[in-house]
Design a protein around this motif. Structure first.
Motif, short mmCIF file in Angstrom:
data_model
loop_
_atom_site.label_atom_id
_atom_site.label_comp_id
_atom_site.label_asym_id
_atom_site.label_seq_id
_atom_site.Cartn_x
_atom_site.Cartn_y
_atom_site.Cartn_z
N SER A 234 0.84 -1.19 0.00
CA SER A 234 0.00 0.00 0.00
C SER A 234 0.88 1.24 0.00
N GLN B 185 -0.09 3.95 1.05
CA GLN B 185 -0.46 4.67 2.27
C GLN B 185 -0.04 3.89 3.51
N GLY B 186 0.89 2.97 3.33
CA GLY B 186 1.30 2.11 4.42
C GLY B 186 2.17 2.80 5.45
N CYS C 270 4.21 -0.71 2.63
CA CYS C 270 3.15 -1.67 2.95
C CYS C 270 2.57 -1.37 4.33
N GLU C 271 1.48 -2.08 4.66
CA GLU C 271 0.79 -1.87 5.92
C GLU C 271 0.61 -3.19 6.65
#
Length: 441
Positions: A348, A350-351, A427-428
């Motif tokens: 992601s 937005q992680g 990443c998240e």
């Protein structure tokens, strides 16, 4: 004998359940109960299921299960057979293990609209009272079995609780019923059988109204216990934290007599077996009033009583997952052990986690031994043990927090922090928990 049916029908009419589940051993009491409920259903369209628990303790267990299903078919009531395995090496009595296993599988069939029916009768009540007396129980134990109460998500009813075994036998013979004869019921090595065959016949011969006297005493004890609970209810609500723990200041400010009752009411609220007087005293002396720097615990069946930040906790016995490890790949969910849920590493933009430049794999561990980390926003590394203390994680939860590692470096302690070295937006980390995790962060 029609009075027996009339009384059972009256109790059901008062409760107006949407569905019935019968605990059906096949013995004479539950066989009569099955017959009575079949009569009731001729006049009331109500769904009904009978559940037979197969413990495997008798050589005749398979035969009994088959016979129960035949009786159910005859009465027009489906019989579900549940198979359980008992752990003979766990140290508990065989009677207790069988009872716990039976109630556990029965609970699976009970929802908020269901009334569970048990065939226990007046003789069982007398035996329960005498066993509680033998243990030195107080009003809670001596109140014995309630005719009606909560069970699992629904309710339970013992419609035959004021009916004697002799009356049940007379009804069964009148309507020509057959039933299972469990050979273990003759074994006087079991306390309940000893009372049934060698004690209560002598008592009732001497005092014919002994059963009624026991019933009155049990009801009086139940009333006294209810009054105590009602008087202390407001104090208990004030003492209970939002996470279910018990605030110790409430105990410290109470009288010595009230403290024990508050602890017992708190444990009753947790829906666990009531502690003995000795265990209650140990909880107060060795847990609640232990030295401030102590980390005390007391085992209570499958539970432990622990203390943390001036509160008492009742938790299931701590499990050690230190030896458990797994690889964590992007977009490949990993199921964590027991009921700890599922961990995902999702790609992601937005992680909050940066992937290593050398593409070294991530792994999952639950063992914080020797590990250090520097959370985002901090300077300098600290041992995880110290960080757990700073984040107010109770000691018994510290080996149930998943630790994500990369080449022995801590990437994150999931649910607490991301390490500064791995701060990024590649990443998240997502932890889907199958149960509420009681973190105190």
């Amino acid at each position: 004998m029609n009075d027996l049916y009339v009384d059972v029908a009256r109790q059901l009419d008062e409760l107006k359940p949407a569905r019935l589940v019968i605990a059906f051993s096949g013995g004479i009491d539950s066989r009569v109960l099955l017959h009575l409920i079949a009569r009731y259903r001729q006049h009331n369209a109500i769904p009904c299921l009978a559940v037979h628990v197969h413990h495997g303790l008798s050589d005749h267990a398979d035969e009994w299960a088959s016979q129960c299903q035949l009786w159910g078919a005859k009465e027009g009531i489906e019989v579900c057979v549940e198979y359980v395995t008992l752990d003979h090496d766990c140290g508990d009595s065989l009677e207790q293990m069988a009872r716990d296993a039976r109630y556990a599988v029965l609970a699976k069939h009970i929802d908020t609209e269901t009334l569970m029916l048990l065939g226990q009768h007046a003789d069982d009540q007398v035996e329960t009272f005498l066993l509680a007396l033998k243990r030195g129980s107080g009003p809670k134990g001596l109140s014995s079995m309630a005719a009606c109460g909560g069970f699992a998500q629904g309710q339970l009813l013992r419609p035959l609780l004021k009916v004697t075994r002799a009356e049940i036998e007379a009804y069964a013979q009148q309507v020509q019923l057959t039933w299972v004869e469990d050979e273990s019921n003759q074994d006087t090595r079991f306390d309940r059988n000893f009372l049934r065959h060698q004690v209560t016949p002598v008592l009732t011969q001497r005092w014919p109204s002994f059963y009624q006297a026991i019933q009155r005493s049990a009801e009086l004890c139940a009333t006294q216990e209810s009054v105590l609970a009602e008087l202390l209810q407001e104090k208990l609500q004030q003492a209970m934290h939002a996470d279910g723990s018990l605030v110790l200041d409430a105990l410290y400010s109470s009288s010595e007599l009230a403290r024990g009752q508050l602890v017992r009411l708190w444990l009753q609220h947790q829906q666990i077996l009531m502690p003995s007087r000795k265990h209650t005293e140990l909880i107060l002396r060795e847990i609640a009033f232990a030295q401030p720097d102590a980390n005390p615990k007391l085992k209570l069946g499958k539970y432990e009583i622990r203390r943390f930040q001036q509160r008492l906790y009742c938790i299931e016995t701590e499990k050690d997952f230190s030896s458990w490890h797994a690889t964590l790949n992007i977009n490949e969910p990993v199921m964590l052990p027991e009921s700890l849920g599922c961990l995902r590493l999702i790609a992601s933009e937005q992680g909050n986690v940066r992937l290593p430049a050398n593409k070294a794999p991530f792994t999952i561990s639950f063992d914080p031994s020797g590990l250090s980390a520097c959370p985002i926003g901090r300077s300098g590394s600290r041992k995880l043990k110290k960080l757990y203390q700073e984040y107010n994680v109770p000691s018994w939860q510290r080996r149930q927090l998943p630790i994500v590692l990369c080449e022995d470096k801590v990437v994150a302690v999931v649910g607490l922090f991301i390490s500064r070295e791995f701060n990024g937006k590649d990443c998240e980390l997502i932890w889907d928990k199958s149960e509420v995790f009681m973190a105190n962060s």
